[in-house]
Scaffold this motif. Structure first.
Motif, PDB file in Angstrom:
ATOM      1  N   UNK A  25       0.778  -1.212   0.000  1.00 12.26           N
ATOM      2  CA  UNK A  25       0.000   0.000   0.000  1.00 12.26           C
ATOM      3  C   UNK A  25       0.818   1.274   0.000  1.00 12.26           C
ATOM      4  N   UNK A  26       0.148   2.398   0.005  1.00 13.35           N
ATOM      5  CA  UNK A  26       0.775   3.738  -0.031  1.00 13.35           C
ATOM      6  C   UNK A  26       1.493   4.003   1.279  1.00 13.35           C
ATOM      7  N   UNK A  27       2.690   4.578   1.129  1.00  7.16           N
ATOM      8  CA  UNK A  27       3.464   4.942   2.312  1.00  7.16           C
ATOM      9  C   UNK A  27       3.505   6.453   2.446  1.00  7.16           C
ATOM     10  N   UNK A  28       3.463   6.921   3.654  1.00  9.61           N
ATOM     11  CA  UNK A  28       3.522   8.370   3.937  1.00  9.61           C
ATOM     12  C   UNK A  28       4.770   8.684   4.761  1.00  9.61           C
ATOM     13  N   UNK A  29       5.445   9.734   4.357  1.00  8.14           N
ATOM     14  CA  UNK A  29       6.643  10.183   5.099  1.00  8.14           C
ATOM     15  C   UNK A  29       6.374  11.577   5.578  1.00  8.14           C
ATOM     16  N   UNK A  30       6.459  11.808   6.840  1.00 13.85           N
ATOM     17  CA  UNK A  30       6.197  13.120   7.440  1.00 13.85           C
ATOM     18  C   UNK A  30       7.535  13.789   7.762  1.00 13.85           C
ATOM     19  N   UNK A  31       7.771  14.945   7.166  1.00  7.89           N
ATOM     20  CA  UNK A  31       9.034  15.697   7.384  1.00  7.89           C
ATOM     21  C   UNK A  31       8.687  17.012   8.051  1.00  7.89           C
ATOM     22  N   UNK A  32       9.191  17.241   9.238  1.00  7.25           N
ATOM     23  CA  UNK A  32       8.922  18.535   9.912  1.00  7.25           C
ATOM     24  C   UNK A  32       9.494  19.698   9.099  1.00  7.25           C
ATOM     25  N   UNK A  33       8.807  20.819   9.132  1.00  6.65           N
ATOM     26  CA  UNK A  33       9.257  22.004   8.412  1.00  6.65           C
ATOM     27  C   UNK A  33      10.602  22.502   8.929  1.00  6.65           C
ATOM     28  N   UNK A  34      10.832  22.243  10.241  1.00  3.63           N
ATOM     29  CA  UNK A  34      12.115  22.672  10.829  1.00  3.63           C
ATOM     30  C   UNK A  34      13.287  21.931  10.176  1.00  3.63           C
ATOM     31  N   UNK A  35      13.041  20.625   9.885  1.00  2.73           N
ATOM     32  CA  UNK A  35      14.108  19.850   9.225  1.00  2.73           C
ATOM     33  C   UNK A  35      14.368  20.374   7.832  1.00  2.73           C
ATOM     34  N   UNK A  36      13.275  20.757   7.148  1.00  2.00           N
ATOM     35  CA  UNK A  36      13.439  21.308   5.793  1.00  2.00           C
ATOM     36  C   UNK A  36      14.226  22.612   5.840  1.00  2.00           C
ATOM     37  N   UNK A  37      13.918  23.442   6.844  1.00  3.15           N
ATOM     38  CA  UNK A  37      14.646  24.714   6.971  1.00  3.15           C
ATOM     39  C   UNK A  37      16.134  24.464   7.242  1.00  3.15           C
ATOM     40  N   UNK A  38      16.377  23.479   8.120  1.00  2.00           N
ATOM     41  CA  UNK A  38      17.793  23.161   8.411  1.00  2.00           C
ATOM     42  C   UNK A  38      18.499  22.659   7.165  1.00  2.00           C
ATOM     43  N   UNK A  39      17.788  21.796   6.381  1.00  2.00           N
ATOM     44  CA  UNK A  39      18.390  21.294   5.151  1.00  2.00           C
ATOM     45  C   UNK A  39      18.654  22.418   4.171  1.00  2.00           C
ATOM     46  N   UNK A  40      17.694  23.368   4.051  1.00  2.00           N
ATOM     47  CA  UNK A  40      17.872  24.507   3.153  1.00  2.00           C
ATOM     48  C   UNK A  40      19.057  25.363   3.604  1.00  2.00           C
ATOM     49  N   UNK A  41      19.148  25.578   4.938  1.00  2.00           N
ATOM     50  CA  UNK A  41      20.286  26.367   5.452  1.00  2.00           C
ATOM     51  C   UNK A  41      21.604  25.670   5.161  1.00  2.00           C
ATOM     52  N   UNK A  42      21.598  24.318   5.325  1.00  2.00           N
ATOM     53  CA  UNK A  42      22.829  23.571   5.050  1.00  2.00           C
ATOM     54  C   UNK A  42      23.216  23.668   3.581  1.00  2.00           C
ATOM     55  N   UNK A  43      22.178  23.577   2.694  1.00  2.00           N
ATOM     56  CA  UNK A  43      22.457  23.711   1.257  1.00  2.00           C
ATOM     57  C   UNK A  43      23.005  25.085   0.915  1.00  2.00           C
ATOM     58  N   UNK A  44      22.437  26.124   1.541  1.00  2.00           N
ATOM     59  CA  UNK A  44      22.933  27.496   1.297  1.00  2.00           C
ATOM     60  C   UNK A  44      24.386  27.636   1.760  1.00  2.00           C
ATOM     61  N   UNK A  45      24.623  27.036   2.953  1.00  2.00           N
ATOM     62  CA  UNK A  45      26.002  27.106   3.480  1.00  2.00           C
ATOM     63  C   UNK A  45      26.965  26.374   2.553  1.00  2.00           C
ATOM     64  N   UNK A  46      26.488  25.216   2.039  1.00  2.00           N
ATOM     65  CA  UNK A  46      27.340  24.457   1.123  1.00  2.00           C
ATOM     66  C   UNK A  46      27.621  25.244  -0.154  1.00  2.00           C
ATOM     67  N   UNK A  47      26.556  25.911  -0.650  1.00  2.00           N
ATOM     68  CA  UNK A  47      26.750  26.740  -1.859  1.00  2.00           C
ATOM     69  C   UNK A  47      27.753  27.848  -1.601  1.00  2.00           C
ATOM     70  N   UNK A  48      27.605  28.498  -0.425  1.00  2.00           N
ATOM     71  CA  UNK A  48      28.537  29.584  -0.080  1.00  2.00           C
ATOM     72  C   UNK A  48      29.968  29.053   0.001  1.00  2.00           C
ATOM     73  N   UNK A  49      30.114  27.874   0.640  1.00  2.00           N
ATOM     74  CA  UNK A  49      31.461  27.283   0.762  1.00  2.00           C
ATOM     75  C   UNK A  49      32.037  26.952  -0.604  1.00  2.00           C
ATOM     76  N   UNK A  50      31.176  26.358  -1.451  1.00  2.00           N
ATOM     77  CA  UNK A  50      31.650  26.007  -2.801  1.00  2.00           C
ATOM     78  C   UNK A  50      32.049  27.246  -3.578  1.00  2.00           C
ATOM     79  N   UNK A  51      31.190  28.278  -3.531  1.00  2.00           N
ATOM     80  CA  UNK A  51      31.514  29.522  -4.246  1.00  2.00           C
ATOM     81  C   UNK A  51      32.807  30.134  -3.703  1.00  2.00           C
TER      82      UNK A  51
END
Length: 310
Positions: A25-51
Motif C-alpha cells: 500500500x501507499x506509504x507516507x513520510x512526514x518531514x517537519x518544516x524545521x528539518x526542511x529549513x535546516x536542510x535549506x540552510x545547510x544547502x545554502x552554506x554548502x553553496x557559499x562554501x563552494x563559491x
C-alpha cells in the motif's frame, strides 16, 4: 501587559509514496518544516562554501600565474645579468692580454732607446710609494658602478688602449728606423791611436810641399785592431795601389768608408759587417811612412771630412 511566547513551529510536510500495481500500500513520510529549513540552510552554506572555494581557487591560480610570470621575468633578468657578467669577464681578460702586449711593446721600446726605469717615479711625474712605506690608512670612494657604467668604462679602455697601441707601434717603427739609420752611419773611431794627419791640405810627409789628404791617419802599434765604423757590406778587401791592403765598406745612402795600409785583412768582398766589428789589423802597407790606418769617408763618391761623423 503579558508578553507572548513564540511557540515552536510544528508544521510538517507529508510525502506519499505510491507503489506500482500489485505492490504494498501507499506509504507516507512526514518531514517537519524545521528539518526542511535546516536542510535549506545547510544547502545554502554548502553553496557559499563552494563559491568561496571556487573564488579562492581562481585567486590562487591567478596569483600563482603572476608569480610564475614574475619568476620567469626574474630568470630572464638574472640570465641577462649573468651573460653581462660573463661578457665583462671576457672583456677584462682581453684587456689583460692587451695590457700584456702593450707592456711588452713598452719594454721593447725602452730597450731600443736604452732607457732605464728605476721604478721610483711614475710616468705622470709623481713619486711612487715603496712597499711597506705607507704611513696613513685613509680609504673611501664613490658608490660601486653599475653594470652599464662598467661596460662603458671597458669600452673606453678598449678605445684608449687601441689608440695607445697604435701610438707605441708608430714610435717603435720610428725608433727602429732611426736606429737603423744610426747603425749604417759612421759614428765611431776606426782604431785607437794618435791622429797624425787631418782631412784637407797638409805638409807632405815625403817633403814635397803640401798635398791634399782625403781622410785622417791614426797611428798606433802594429797589429792594432781596425773596426768598421758602421754596419755595411764589404765591397773591396784587397790590395789597392797607394792604400796598400784596403777594406772598403758600403753603408748605403751613398756612404762608403775606407780603411787603408792594413797589415792583415779579416773580411772579404760580400761580407756584411756590424758597427764595431774588427775588419783588419793596422800596418804600413802601400804608400806609408809608418804603422797607421788611413780612414776615409766618401759620400756619393766624394771624400768628406770624417770629423763630421765622429
Amino acid at each position: 501587559m503579558t508578553k507572548q511566547v513564540k511557540k515552536p513551529d510544528r508544521r510538517e510536510y507529508t510525502f506519499m509514496l505510491v507503489p506500482h500495481h500489485g505492490q504494498a500500500g501507499v506509504r507516507s513520510i512526514h518531514v517537519p518544516i524545521l528539518a526542511i529549513k535546516c536542510l535549506a540552510a545547510a544547502l545554502c552554506l554548502l553553496v557559499v562554501v563552494v563559491i568561496g572555494g571556487v573564488v579562492s581557487y581562481r585567486h590562487t591560480t591567478v596569483t600563482a600565474g603572476m608569480e610564475k610570470a614574475e619568476l620567469e621575468q626574474l630568470k630572464q633578468v638574472n640570465g641577462s645579468q649573468v651573460k653581462q657578467i660573463e661578457d665583462l669577464a671576457k672583456s677584462t681578460a682581453a684587456l689583460e692580454q692587451d695590457m700584456e702586449r702593450l707592456n711588452t711593446l713598452d719594454a721593447e721600446i725602452r730597450h731600443i732607446v736604452n732607457e732605464n726605469d728605476n721604478g721610483s717615479t711614475s710616468r705622470a711625474g709623481l713619486t711612487r710609494m715603496t712597499p711597506g712605506s705607507a704611513q696613513y690608512t685613509g680609504q673611501g670612494g664613490p658608490n660601486p658602478p653599475s653594470l652599464e657604467e662598467m661596460g662603458q668604462t671597458l669600452e673606453d679602455l678598449k678605445k684608449n688602449m687601441a689608440a695607445r697601441e697604435q701610438s707605441l707601434l708608430a714610435l717603435k717603427e720610428e725608433l727602429l728606423a732611426k736606429q737603423a739609420r744610426a747603425a749604417v752611419t759612421p759614428s765611431i773611431w776606426p782604431a785607437n791611436g794618435q791622429v797624425t794627419s787631418r782631412f784637407g791640405y797638409r805638409s807632405s810627409p815625403w817633403g814635397r810641399g803640401s798635398d791634399y789628404h782625403p781622410g785622417i791617419d791614426i797611428a798606433s802599434d802594429y797589429g792594432t785592431p781596425i773596426v768598421a765604423t758602421a754596419d755595411g757590406t764589404v765591397v773591396h778587401s784587397d790590395w789597392s795601389s797607394g792604400y796598400g791592403k784596403l777594406v772598403e765598406v758600403d753603408h748605403g745612402n751613398g756612404i762608403v768608408t775606407l780603411y787603408g795600409h792594413c797589415s792583415q785583412l779579416l773580411v772579404k768582398s760580400g761580407d756584411y759587417v756590424k758597427k764595431g766589428q774588427v775588419v783588419a789589423y793596422m800596418g804600413s802597407t802601400g804608400l806609408s811612412t809608418g804603422t797607421h790606418v788611413h780612414y776615409e769617408v766618401r759620400v756619393n763618391g766624394t771624400a768628406v771630412n770624417p770629423d763630421k761623423f765622429l
